[in-house]
Every structure is written in C-alpha cells, then in structure tokens.
Design a protein around this motif. Structure first.
Motif, PDB file in Angstrom:
ATOM      1  N   GLU A  31       0.834  -1.209   0.000  1.00  0.00           N
ATOM      2  CA  GLU A  31       0.000   0.000   0.000  1.00  0.00           C
ATOM      3  C   GLU A  31       0.866   1.255   0.000  1.00  0.00           C
ATOM      4  O   GLU A  31       0.611   2.210  -0.740  1.00  0.00           O
ATOM      5  CB  GLU A  31      -0.911  -0.011   1.231  1.00  0.00           C
ATOM      6  N   GLY A  32       1.915   1.233   0.828  1.00  0.00           N
ATOM      7  CA  GLY A  32       2.801   2.390   0.910  1.00  0.00           C
ATOM      8  C   GLY A  32       3.534   2.659  -0.394  1.00  0.00           C
ATOM      9  O   GLY A  32       3.638   3.816  -0.833  1.00  0.00           O
ATOM     10  N   ILE A  33       4.036   1.599  -1.025  1.00  0.00           N
ATOM     11  CA  ILE A  33       4.762   1.768  -2.289  1.00  0.00           C
ATOM     12  C   ILE A  33       3.824   2.245  -3.395  1.00  0.00           C
ATOM     13  O   ILE A  33       4.180   3.107  -4.210  1.00  0.00           O
ATOM     14  CB  ILE A  33       5.444   0.443  -2.702  1.00  0.00           C
ATOM     15  N   ALA A  34       2.610   1.699  -3.424  1.00  0.00           N
ATOM     16  CA  ALA A  34       1.632   2.152  -4.422  1.00  0.00           C
ATOM     17  C   ALA A  34       1.323   3.632  -4.218  1.00  0.00           C
ATOM     18  O   ALA A  34       1.186   4.395  -5.186  1.00  0.00           O
ATOM     19  CB  ALA A  34       0.353   1.321  -4.316  1.00  0.00           C
ATOM     20  N   HIS A  35       1.240   4.041  -2.956  1.00  0.00           N
ATOM     21  CA  HIS A  35       0.989   5.451  -2.646  1.00  0.00           C
ATOM     22  C   HIS A  35       2.148   6.321  -3.128  1.00  0.00           C
ATOM     23  O   HIS A  35       1.943   7.394  -3.715  1.00  0.00           O
ATOM     24  CB  HIS A  35       0.790   5.611  -1.138  1.00  0.00           C
ATOM     25  N   VAL A  36       3.361   5.860  -2.879  1.00  0.00           N
ATOM     26  CA  VAL A  36       4.555   6.596  -3.324  1.00  0.00           C
ATOM     27  C   VAL A  36       4.556   6.751  -4.842  1.00  0.00           C
ATOM     28  O   VAL A  36       4.804   7.838  -5.376  1.00  0.00           O
ATOM     29  CB  VAL A  36       5.837   5.873  -2.856  1.00  0.00           C
ATOM     30  N   LEU A  37       4.258   5.669  -5.546  1.00  0.00           N
ATOM     31  CA  LEU A  37       4.249   5.718  -7.012  1.00  0.00           C
ATOM     32  C   LEU A  37       3.132   6.616  -7.538  1.00  0.00           C
ATOM     33  O   LEU A  37       3.277   7.252  -8.584  1.00  0.00           O
ATOM     34  CB  LEU A  37       4.106   4.310  -7.581  1.00  0.00           C
TER      35      LEU A  37
END
Length: 364
Positions: A31-37
């Motif tokens: 979830e965090g990486i998707a948010h960053v991207l």
C-alpha cells in the motif's frame, strides 16, 4: 511518502528497490509503495519504463488488493505510464468490468478501481459506464440480505454486514463517476444518482421492500448523506430540495453514533471550504436538549462556521472578487434554516394553526 510528495526527484535511482518492495509479501508495504508511485511515479517514469513487472504488480493490486491498495495503484498506473495511463487503464478497465459478474471476494477492490478510473479517465469509464451503473444498481443495491437479523431495537449500532458494505462501496463508485477530476460539466447520471440517494435516505435502502437490519439501514443512510455532501462540491445546483432536507435530517437520527459521524463530516467539509455553509443548518436542527455536552460542541461548530464565513467575506472583499458575496455572510444560512424547519415533520400544519404560538417550540 513525504519525500514522494515534496521531493519526488529524490527517488530517482531507487526504481529497482521500489519494484522489489512492491513484490514483498507485506500488505502494508504494498500500500505504501503504491501510494509513493501515485505521487512520484511521473518523475521516475522513464526509469520504470524498462520494467514491465511494475505495471503488472500494480494491476494485480487493482484487481485483488485492498481498497486502499487499489486506489493508489490506479493513480500510480496513470502516473508511471505515458499518455497519462490511458492505454494501461483501458486494458485494466476491460478486465475489471469483465470480472464484475463473478462477484467474488475482490468486488470491493474492483469497485474502488472502477471509481478511480472514472475520476481520472472519464472517457475510458464512459465506454462501459452504463454497464457498471446497471450492475451496481441491480446486482448490489437492489439485493436484500436474506440472512439479516432484523432488529427492532433502535439503540443497536454495530458494524455493517457484508452486503451493506458492498452497497456502500457501490454508492462510492457511483459518486466518483459523477466527480471526474477534469471536465466536470453536465453529467447525465447525476439525476439518477440523486434519485437513488433520495430512496436510501428515505428508506435506509434503495426501496422500502428491502430486508436489512436497523443498523445496516442506518449505515446506508449515513453513506447516502455523505455522498450528497461530496457531490455538492460540483453539483450543489443539482441537489433537489427534498434531498437537501433528508440529508440534513441525518443529524436527527435515532442513532447517536450516526449523528456524530455525519455532523463531523459536515464540520470537516465546511472547514475545508468544500461545502456550502447552508449545511451548517444540520447543527441547529440536531439540537434537542440544551443541557447536553453535545450542545456545547454544536455551539462551538456554529461559531467556527461563522468565523469561516467572515474570513471568506474579508478575503473576497480585499480582492474585490467578482463572486456572490452573499454566501460569505453568516446570516446567509438563516433563510435555509427557516425553510428546513418549516418542512420538518414536527412543524405544525400551517393550515390548522393560526396562532403563531403553535410554532414557537420548533423555532425556539
């Protein structure tokens, strides 16, 4: 996430690490990486272009992830692919719509992804929009929960049932389909959506014949009221008067938890300048006892709304903005309040009472 929001260029050179983190068997990390991207994907688009796996990983989250993962992943796909993600989102969209009929465990994330696509790529959504709206209306909203334990105890407030949650997710998707990020002009579905929301606000479901618990009906009414509040950002002029009244009356609901959640959302949106101040009437009609702690809170919220109106008025006057200054005055809400009270079920019938004293209790 803070770096991706304010200093996205600092992520350059870490593309492979980001992809590896997205592959980890950790839902919070995904979830965090998707948010960053979703925030910084545009800045490292060229570097990610050589890897086809990142798009596939994000697409899987759109189809099978949590609702938050799906939300961020749709925006991430649009950010990391050229042409604002039109090609990638078109392919994803087809898969999402085709999977709707399967109606299995991933329906919440599928509905989330469809709603996000509607917001950021309306031309894509419109290609099969009627199909999606029909599915949500007929296969989700118009379905009774036959296993529901219908409770007559109005004091019971609990978590939503699975079928109720699906209906709430369906409502959210319909709302997003009417709130595109770009080119929000006349939307043919807004009137139909208002009719659906009116029914839910009235019956706690899409029709009075639906079987569901008192708690589920309350959750659905709250979801419909929140939907109206969100829609007013672009479609306030399309909100019928009766829907406006029904929305405000959520502040009088039998469930105190529901009243608090609704009024909190009204307060939040007005503070964010995302809601017309006339909705502050909800604080006034929600007061039934001046000796409760809630009264102090309502009073504080009304004072804050008044201050917000004054700030807006001063700002508009200082720049001599060519806008309707009337809405910036706190007094602006008074005609709405009088009208709302006049149409309240507890208001005496004007044809039966000539003495003004009969109306004193409702107008204090």
């Amino acid at each position: 996430q803070a770096i991706s929001s304010f200093f996205p260029s600092l992520l350059s050179g870490f593309e492979e690490d980001i992809i590896e983190l997205l592959k980890e068997d950790n839902e919070v990390l995904k979830e965090g990486i998707a948010h960053v991207l979703s925030k910084a994907g545009g800045n490292i688009r060229e570097q990610l272009a050589s890897s086809s796996s990142v798009a596939l990983l994000l697409e899987r989250l759109c189809l099978e992830g949590t609702r938050k993962q799906a939300k961020y992943s749709v925006h991430a796909l649009a950010a990391i692919t050229k042409d604002d993600g039109l090609m990638a989102l078109s392919v994803l969209y087809k898969r999402l719509v085709d999977l709707l009929e399967e109606k299995k465990v991933h329906l919440p994330s599928i509905l989330q992804s469809l709603g996000c696509i509607a917001q950021i790529a309306m031309p894509i959504f419109e290609t099969r929009g009627e199909e999606i709206i029909s599915f949500i209306t007929k296969k989700i909203l118009d379905c009774s929960d036959d296993t529901a334990k219908v409770s007559a105890d109005k004091s019971e407030w609990g978590d939503s049932s699975h079928s109720c949650l699906l209906k709430i997710y369906g409502i959210k998707t319909l709302v997003k389909s009417c709130l595109p990020c770009k080119d929000a002009q006349v939307h043919p579905g807004i009137e139909k959506l208002m009719d659906i929301l009116k029914s839910i606000l009235t019956y706690g479901d899409i029709s009075p014949n639906m079987i569901s618990s008192a708690s589920d009906k309350a959750h659905l009414r709250l979801a419909a009221a929140k939907a109206v509040l969100r829609l007013t950002r672009q479609w306030d002029h399309k909100v019928p008067v009766d829907v406006f009244y029904l929305t405000l009356r959520i502040s009088q609901d039998d469930f105190p938890q529901m009243r608090k959640l609704f009024l909190s959302k009204v307060h939040q949106y007005i503070k964010e300048r995302a809601l017309d101040a006339k909705y502050a009437c909800a604080f006034l009609i929600g007061i039934d006892d001046y000796h409760t702690p809630q009264y102090e809170e309502f009073q504080h919220n009304l004072i804050e709304v008044s201050q917000i109106c004054q700030q807006v008025k001063m700002r508009q006057l200082s720049v001599q903005a060519d806008v309707n200054l009337l809405t910036a005055y706190p007094e602006y809400i008074i005609p709405y309040l009088v009208h709302v009270l006049a149409h309240d079920p507890s208001c005496p019938n004007i044809d039966k009472y000539e003495d003004v004293k009969a109306f004193a209790p409702i107008y204090w």
